[in-house]
Write a protein that holds these residues in place. Structure first.
Motif, mmCIF file in Angstrom:
data_model
loop_
_atom_site.group_PDB
_atom_site.id
_atom_site.type_symbol
_atom_site.label_atom_id
_atom_site.label_comp_id
_atom_site.label_asym_id
_atom_site.label_seq_id
_atom_site.Cartn_x
_atom_site.Cartn_y
_atom_site.Cartn_z
ATOM 1 N N ALA A 86 0.939 -1.355 -0.007
ATOM 2 C CA ALA A 86 -0.038 -0.070 -0.032
ATOM 3 C C ALA A 86 0.910 1.208 -0.021
ATOM 4 N N ALA A 87 2.072 1.180 0.487
ATOM 5 C CA ALA A 87 3.084 2.187 0.324
ATOM 6 C C ALA A 87 3.888 2.196 -0.904
ATOM 7 N N VAL A 88 4.393 1.100 -1.191
ATOM 8 C CA VAL A 88 5.350 0.713 -2.292
ATOM 9 C C VAL A 88 4.852 1.053 -3.587
ATOM 10 N N VAL A 89 3.492 0.595 -4.088
ATOM 11 C CA VAL A 89 3.004 0.723 -5.213
ATOM 12 C C VAL A 89 2.628 2.041 -5.658
ATOM 13 N N PRO A 90 2.052 3.085 -4.779
ATOM 14 C CA PRO A 90 1.939 4.344 -5.129
ATOM 15 C C PRO A 90 3.398 5.177 -5.093
ATOM 16 N N ALA A 91 4.169 4.798 -4.232
ATOM 17 C CA ALA A 91 5.241 5.540 -4.133
ATOM 18 C C ALA A 91 6.202 5.025 -5.504
ATOM 19 N N ALA A 92 6.181 3.926 -6.098
ATOM 20 C CA ALA A 92 6.821 3.554 -7.071
ATOM 21 C C ALA A 92 6.293 4.084 -8.346
ATOM 22 N N VAL A 93 4.927 4.263 -8.183
ATOM 23 C CA VAL A 93 4.378 4.769 -9.371
ATOM 24 C C VAL A 93 4.763 6.614 -9.617
ATOM 25 N N GLY A 94 4.664 6.996 -8.296
ATOM 26 C CA GLY A 94 5.090 8.252 -8.084
ATOM 27 C C GLY A 94 6.226 8.665 -8.685
ATOM 28 N N ALA A 95 7.237 7.879 -8.307
ATOM 29 C CA ALA A 95 8.874 7.847 -8.624
ATOM 30 C C ALA A 95 8.704 7.970 -10.276
ATOM 31 N N ALA A 96 8.208 6.727 -10.843
ATOM 32 C CA ALA A 96 8.352 6.685 -12.189
ATOM 33 C C ALA A 96 7.475 8.105 -12.920
ATOM 34 N N PRO A 130 17.128 20.959 -9.327
ATOM 35 C CA PRO A 130 17.046 19.815 -8.341
ATOM 36 C C PRO A 130 15.718 18.823 -8.612
ATOM 37 N N LEU A 131 14.731 19.319 -9.332
ATOM 38 C CA LEU A 131 13.678 18.742 -9.482
ATOM 39 C C LEU A 131 13.897 17.322 -10.281
ATOM 40 N N PHE A 132 15.086 17.377 -11.120
ATOM 41 C CA PHE A 132 15.411 16.109 -11.810
ATOM 42 C C PHE A 132 15.785 14.789 -11.175
ATOM 43 N N LEU A 133 16.106 15.533 -9.729
ATOM 44 C CA LEU A 133 16.198 14.164 -8.677
ATOM 45 C C LEU A 133 15.230 13.677 -7.969
ATOM 46 N N TRP A 134 13.998 14.303 -7.935
ATOM 47 C CA TRP A 134 12.978 14.077 -7.277
ATOM 48 C C TRP A 134 12.619 12.584 -7.482
ATOM 49 N N GLY A 135 12.392 12.303 -8.648
ATOM 50 C CA GLY A 135 11.858 10.959 -9.101
ATOM 51 C C GLY A 135 12.847 9.667 -8.478
ATOM 52 N N PRO A 136 14.134 10.020 -9.134
ATOM 53 C CA PRO A 136 15.024 9.029 -8.819
ATOM 54 C C PRO A 136 15.499 8.730 -7.099
ATOM 55 N N LEU A 137 15.434 10.124 -6.324
ATOM 56 C CA LEU A 137 15.202 9.804 -4.849
ATOM 57 C C LEU A 137 14.222 9.254 -4.353
ATOM 58 N N THR A 138 13.137 9.417 -4.836
ATOM 59 C CA THR A 138 11.817 8.823 -4.428
ATOM 60 C C THR A 138 11.963 7.283 -4.747
ATOM 61 N N ALA A 139 12.304 6.727 -5.913
ATOM 62 C CA ALA A 139 12.554 5.464 -6.111
ATOM 63 C C ALA A 139 13.617 4.798 -5.421
ATOM 64 N N ALA A 140 14.641 5.587 -4.963
ATOM 65 C CA ALA A 140 15.529 4.910 -3.926
ATOM 66 C C ALA A 140 14.950 4.607 -2.669
ATOM 67 N N VAL A 141 14.259 5.700 -2.247
ATOM 68 C CA VAL A 141 13.704 5.539 -0.752
ATOM 69 C C VAL A 141 12.534 4.409 -0.878
ATOM 70 N N THR A 142 11.798 4.401 -1.962
ATOM 71 C CA THR A 142 10.739 3.347 -2.202
ATOM 72 C C THR A 142 11.502 1.844 -1.946
ATOM 73 N N PHE A 143 12.518 1.665 -2.867
ATOM 74 C CA PHE A 143 13.178 0.684 -3.116
ATOM 75 C C PHE A 143 13.603 0.069 -1.405
ATOM 76 N N SER A 144 14.208 1.037 -0.864
ATOM 77 C CA SER A 144 14.609 0.822 0.705
ATOM 78 C C SER A 144 13.592 0.242 1.489
ATOM 79 N N TYR A 145 12.636 0.834 1.408
ATOM 80 C CA TYR A 145 11.406 0.557 2.131
ATOM 81 C C TYR A 145 10.887 -0.811 1.751
ATOM 82 N N TYR A 146 10.821 -1.089 0.723
ATOM 83 C CA TYR A 146 10.502 -2.451 0.132
ATOM 84 C C TYR A 146 11.428 -3.677 0.698
ATOM 85 N N ARG A 147 12.778 -3.221 0.512
ATOM 86 C CA ARG A 147 13.539 -4.048 1.195
ATOM 87 C C ARG A 147 13.413 -4.390 2.718
ATOM 88 N N ARG A 148 13.107 -3.332 3.167
ATOM 89 C CA ARG A 148 13.021 -3.681 4.897
ATOM 90 C C ARG A 148 11.595 -4.281 4.979
#
Length: 155
Positions: A86-96, A130-148
């Protein structure tokens, strides 16, 4: 750290839009600034700035306890465990989506901006980079959340 950085990369562009709302041309020529003087434009820019910052702040939920258990003050859901997907899917879509939206920002200066002054074009380009980094940073945090929070497989 990446989650907190996400909130910071959105801030410069939001502050620039707020300057426009407050009546500062912020790099636009007089004619170029004219469309930003309407009430509708000001409401849109202020809303966009606030929504973007709030969306960026949601990324912090992926590293804080409220990303694992819904805060008690939220009606009907408070105190319940957050299902990881419920957190990973919307965050991953948002990151993309964010990655796609801001992918062309590094080429800001290659696009014509006749409605801006030369200095304004430079400064706004820098504020939006800096907005160029918004998606990739969100993806990194999302992946970390998923792994944990991913299910542990036996074996």
């Amino acid at each position: 750290m990446a989650a907190h950085l996400t909130a910071l990369v959105v801030l410069p562009s939001g502050l620039w839009r707020i300057a426009l709302v407050l009546g500062h041309p912020a790099g636009y020529t007089e004619a170029g600034f004219e469309p930003f003087t309407t009430v509708e434009a000001k409401v849109w820019m202020l809303t966009l700035s606030v929504v973007c910052e709030l969306a960026a702040l949601l990324t912090i939920g992926l590293v804080r306890p409220w990303g694992e258990v819904v805060p008690r003050w939220i009606p009907l859901l408070g105190g319940r465990r957050v299902r990881p997907l419920a957190a990973v899917v919307p965050a991953a879509v948002g990151a993309a989506v964010l990655t796609l939206i801001w992918a062309n920002v590094p080429w800001w200066w290659t696009y014509p901006h006749e409605d801006m002054t030369a200095t304004g074009n430079l400064v706004v380009g820098i504020l939006y980079q800096p907005l160029f980094l918004w998606g990739p940073l969100t993806a990194a945090v999302t992946f970390s959340y998923y792994r944990r929070h991913r299910p542990v497989r036996p074996g």
